[in-house]
Design an enzyme around this catalytic site. Structure first.
Site, short mmCIF file in Angstrom:
data_model
loop_
_atom_site.label_atom_id
_atom_site.label_comp_id
_atom_site.label_asym_id
_atom_site.label_seq_id
_atom_site.Cartn_x
_atom_site.Cartn_y
_atom_site.Cartn_z
N LYS A 1 0.84 -1.21 0.00
CA LYS A 1 0.00 0.00 0.00
C LYS A 1 0.87 1.25 0.00
CE LYS A 1 -3.96 0.26 2.33
NZ LYS A 1 -4.88 0.19 3.49
N ILE A 2 0.55 2.14 -0.91
CA ILE A 2 1.29 3.40 -1.05
C ILE A 2 0.28 4.52 -1.24
CG2 ILE A 2 2.96 4.67 -2.48
CD1 ILE A 2 4.13 1.98 -3.36
#
Length: 318
Positions: A126-127
């Site tokens: 996740k970014i």
């Protein structure tokens, strides 16, 4: 058939929690975590041992940073023993404006998973959907590291993520709803802004339709829900990630669930392409007060919870 079972006919159900014991009963396909959910989980007595073990094993070798990574991986591995699909593990929000550091952290997290026998295909990194975060995802995807783009509040963010080849995006429903409700104050009309007209629901539908219209393979996973009404208004979305509290309500719900989003409807819709190069991205994001404010706030909140987790680690390490 309860509402959760009906929803599963149209949409992949994902559990949004770090509390892996709690998710078992809902048999989700995938699970998502974030710094806030991990912080919440490690403060429960039943998960304290994961934090203590991470400190014991790694504090002398790499310090707090190594322990933080170990905690994320420990939760991820426990979750992957329960779900048949994927877990989402988040890169530190404090790296949201640093492409190189985000890439390095993501590669390190994947390496830690692989050392434990977890295939990279089962992990989504996740970014935050900043310009720099999207560029990091572009690099990682080419390496076979799949990314889940989070803190996404606008169509231009979604288009930039798809053009970068991101595996999946997580457009936030509840936080968009919160912003518009707060702006309206006493003028808020709950009936007029509910169901299909909920501003968060409308945002996800717009993104879903755009992706399906133009054939982007990036998966759309609605996230950040405040009610089962919001969830059911997006039945048909590729995936929906749902908290245990709302999963419980859906499992107890007995009303009919209608198929709301469909590829056929999206492909038939009259939708214009938008530009999502860097100048267009920055301008359109800046023009959208809600998306600008919620992206900034989301990064601050996740960063603050990462700091709280570091303090907790420091206390245990003493």
């Amino acid at each position: 058939m309860n509402q959760l079972e009906q929803l599963r006919q149209f949409t992949t159900v994902v559990a949004d929690t770090g509390d892996f014991q709690l998710m078992k009963q809902y048999t989700p396909q995938d699970a998502t975590t974030n710094p806030s959910l991990i912080l919440k989980a490690v403060q429960k007595p039943e998960y304290r041992h994961l934090l203590e073990k991470a400190v014991q094993d790694h504090h002398g070798n790499g310090g707090v940073d190594a322990v933080m990574d170990e905690v994320l991986i420990a939760f991820g591995c426990e979750i992957l023993a329960i779900v048949p699909g994927r877990v989402s593990t988040e890169v530190d929000a404090r790296l949201s404006f640093d492409t190189e550091a985000s890439v390095a952290k993501a590669r390190h997290l994947i390496q830690l998973y692989e050392q434990r026998g977890i295939a990279r295909e089962r992990v989504l990194i996740k970014i935050a959907s900043t310009w720099e975060g999207i560029r990091a995802a572009e690099i990682l995807q080419r390496d076979g590291i799949r990314c889940n783009m989070t803190l996404l509040f606008s169509l231009v963010q979604a288009v930039a993520c798809a053009e970068a080849g991101a595996q999946l995006i997580s457009p936030f429903v509840g936080r968009i709803f919160d912003w518009y409700k707060k702006q309206a104050g006493e003028q808020w009309d709950a009936a007029a802004n509910g169901g299909d007209n909920d501003p968060g629901v409308r945002s996800v539908r717009q993104i879903y339709d755009y992706y399906k219209k133009f054939g982007y393979p990036t998966e759309v996973m609605g996230a950040s829900f405040r009610s089962t009404t919001q969830i059911l208004s997006l039945a048909g979305c590729d995936l929906l990630t749902i908290s245990p509290e709302l999963l419980e309500q859906l499992a107890a719900g007995q009303g009919p669930v209608a198929h709301k989003l469909s590829v056929d409807q999206a492909q038939a819709a009259n939708i214009a392409r938008i530009a999502a190069d860097e100048p267009a991205f920055r301008w359109q994001l800046n023009e959208d007060a809600m998306a600008t404010e919620k992206l900034a706030e989301g990064i601050r909140l996740f960063a603050a919870d990462a700091v709280k987790l570091e303090k907790l680690i420091g206390e245990i390490a003493k």
